[in-house]
Scaffold this motif. Structure first.
Motif, PDB file in Angstrom:
ATOM      1  N   ILE A  63     -34.846  56.062  -2.108  1.00  0.00           N
ATOM      2  CA  ILE A  63     -33.788  56.370  -3.083  1.00  0.00           C
ATOM      3  C   ILE A  63     -32.502  55.675  -2.493  1.00  0.00           C
ATOM      4  N   CYS A  64     -32.461  55.441  -1.353  1.00  0.00           N
ATOM      5  CA  CYS A  64     -31.270  55.078  -0.809  1.00  0.00           C
ATOM      6  C   CYS A  64     -31.265  53.308  -0.897  1.00  0.00           C
ATOM      7  N   VAL A  65     -32.462  52.907  -1.054  1.00  0.00           N
ATOM      8  CA  VAL A  65     -32.784  51.332  -1.041  1.00  0.00           C
ATOM      9  C   VAL A  65     -32.367  51.095  -2.563  1.00  0.00           C
ATOM     10  N   PHE A  66     -32.778  51.842  -3.600  1.00  0.00           N
ATOM     11  CA  PHE A  66     -32.337  51.751  -4.809  1.00  0.00           C
ATOM     12  C   PHE A  66     -30.891  51.915  -5.120  1.00  0.00           C
ATOM     13  N   PHE A  67     -30.162  52.804  -4.778  1.00  0.00           N
ATOM     14  CA  PHE A  67     -29.128  53.380  -5.212  1.00  0.00           C
ATOM     15  C   PHE A  67     -27.752  52.598  -4.367  1.00  0.00           C
ATOM     16  N   ILE A  68     -27.820  52.388  -3.098  1.00  0.00           N
ATOM     17  CA  ILE A  68     -26.998  52.050  -2.119  1.00  0.00           C
ATOM     18  C   ILE A  68     -27.079  50.362  -2.215  1.00  0.00           C
ATOM     19  N   LYS A  69     -25.943  49.636  -2.676  1.00  0.00           N
ATOM     20  CA  LYS A  69     -26.058  48.047  -2.974  1.00  0.00           C
ATOM     21  C   LYS A  69     -25.521  47.457  -1.684  1.00  0.00           C
ATOM     22  N   THR A  70     -24.546  47.922  -0.821  1.00  0.00           N
ATOM     23  CA  THR A  70     -23.978  47.213   0.191  1.00  0.00           C
ATOM     24  C   THR A  70     -24.736  47.274   1.264  1.00  0.00           C
ATOM     25  N   GLY A  71     -25.262  46.223   1.925  1.00  0.00           N
ATOM     26  CA  GLY A  71     -26.066  46.127   3.007  1.00  0.00           C
ATOM     27  C   GLY A  71     -25.674  46.792   4.319  1.00  0.00           C
ATOM     28  N   TRP A  72     -24.367  46.742   4.571  1.00  0.00           N
ATOM     29  CA  TRP A  72     -23.836  47.281   5.997  1.00  0.00           C
ATOM     30  C   TRP A  72     -23.801  48.645   5.764  1.00  0.00           C
ATOM     31  N   ILE A  73     -23.628  49.057   4.523  1.00  0.00           N
ATOM     32  CA  ILE A  73     -23.396  50.712   4.288  1.00  0.00           C
ATOM     33  C   ILE A  73     -24.720  51.289   4.416  1.00  0.00           C
ATOM     34  N   LEU A  74     -25.742  50.610   3.813  1.00  0.00           N
ATOM     35  CA  LEU A  74     -27.261  51.265   3.890  1.00  0.00           C
ATOM     36  C   LEU A  74     -27.839  51.033   5.230  1.00  0.00           C
ATOM     37  N   ASN A  75     -27.397  49.974   5.848  1.00  0.00           N
ATOM     38  CA  ASN A  75     -27.883  50.082   7.233  1.00  0.00           C
ATOM     39  C   ASN A  75     -27.513  51.031   8.096  1.00  0.00           C
ATOM     40  N   LEU A  76     -26.105  51.071   7.847  1.00  0.00           N
ATOM     41  CA  LEU A  76     -25.195  52.244   8.804  1.00  0.00           C
ATOM     42  C   LEU A  76     -25.797  53.546   8.486  1.00  0.00           C
ATOM     43  N   ALA A  77     -26.251  53.809   7.168  1.00  0.00           N
ATOM     44  CA  ALA A  77     -26.631  55.091   6.641  1.00  0.00           C
ATOM     45  C   ALA A  77     -28.157  55.438   7.400  1.00  0.00           C
TER      46      ALA A  77
END
Length: 327
Positions: A63-77
């Motif tokens: 779900i995060c891969v689909f909805f979170i666009k900013t790379g560094w935010i997704l990596n941090l999460a």
């Protein structure tokens, strides 16, 4: 409804990103918590709950891969979610655990990249295809996490077997309950006493032998006693110490494994934690297909629910490419 928009690659709702990341942390922490309880106290339910939480984490990861666009935010999460899994194992930190955690996290990042790459390079959002790209690497990361954590419970300086007795029984219980062993080896029962199990198997062998079957009962009993004693002597000889054959078969096997484990050469004994970690990783990887399907199905239900509730929306880019955003 498909809505045209500009700036589709921007994350529009920090609150919703935090919500998604938070649930990932909850699933990750819960999986680690029940895994720790299982390793300390056993109990098949604890292992099951840990596995279910891990499935929840995998579903939320997609779900995060689909909805979170900013790379560094997704990596941090995902980094924070990874830390949540190890939070309760702070007292078991070692080089092996640290290296395993780093490698597992890199697998997660690789899964993110694979999923996002597929999402960015397709005109139409295809959930199953994208999840198929992301999940195998996620499962590999979880396999490494589980492997190094379980292996961290091995203390070669202690004379206590690294697998708690209750945990061992919890692992073998499903094998017994399934009836598979009974079909392969009639009379084989982990829950019965070791001696009675040996007698049962030996008696079946006698009854299945046309010649021995015709012998008087007294002769059969004599042969049975000799067969049981021979098996007991062989097991004792292999163990190098006396075993209690009045215990449950699972307990006798556990005692045998504990004795053999600490009789290993020192160089092999010192390598045991790494070997156990690799073994657990390979077991999980061997189940990647059913795990991926289960996680993808759960994730798809969440995905459709979030879209239906207006948590996110599919939009069209200027080049008529579908995209998905947080509303």
């Amino acid at each position: 409804m498909d809505l045209p928009t500009d700036g589709v690659s921007l994350d529009r709702s920090k609150v919703k990103i935090i919500i998604l990341a938070f649930f990932g942390v909850v699933f990750s922490f819960t999986s680690g918590f029940f895994l720790q309880v299982f390793m300390l106290n056993g109990g098949g339910n604890n292992l099951l709950l840990s596995s279910m939480a891990a499935l929840g984490f995998m579903a939320e990861f997609v779900i995060c891969v689909f909805f979170i666009k900013t790379g560094w935010i997704l990596n941090l999460a995902v980094f924070i979610q990874s830390l949540a899994f190890f939070a309760l194992f702070y007292d078991r930190l070692s080089v092996m655990v640290g290296v395993g955690a780093a490698i597992g996290f890199l697998f997660f990042i690789s899964g993110i990249y694979a999923g996002r790459s597929e999402l960015e390079n397709t005109l139409e959002i295809k959930f199953w295809k994208i999840s198929k790209k992301a999940l195998p690497k996620t499962i590999a990361g979880i396999g490494i996490f589980a492997g190094v954590v379980c292996a961290s419970f091995i203390n070669i300086d202690s004379k206590d077997f690294f697998i708690p007795r209750d945990a061992f029984n919890a692992v073998v219980a499903p094998i017994t309950d399934s009836g598979l062993l009974e079909k392969i080896v009639p009379g084989f029962d982990f829950t019965g006493s070791t001696e009675e199990t040996i007698r049962s198997i030996a008696m079946r062998e006698i009854e299945n032998n046309p010649q021995l079957k015709l012998l008087p009962d007294s002769i059969k009993e004599e042969l049975l006693g000799k067969a049981v004693q021979e098996v007991k002597n062989q097991a004792t000889g292999l163990a190098g110490t006396q075993l209690n054959f009045q215990n449950k078969l699972s307990d006798t096997i556990y005692d045998f494994l504990a004795v053999k484990f600490y009789s290993l050469p020192e160089n092999i004994l010192n390598s045991t934690p790494i070997l156990i970690a690799i073994f657990i990783f390979l077991v999980i990887i061997s189940l990647v297909w059913p795990i991926r399907l289960a996680a993808a199905f759960i994730s798809f239900l969440l995905y459709e629910t979030l879209l239906a509730l207006g948590f996110g929306a599919i939009i069209l880019e200027g080049r008529s490419k579908e995209n998905i955003i947080l509303k």
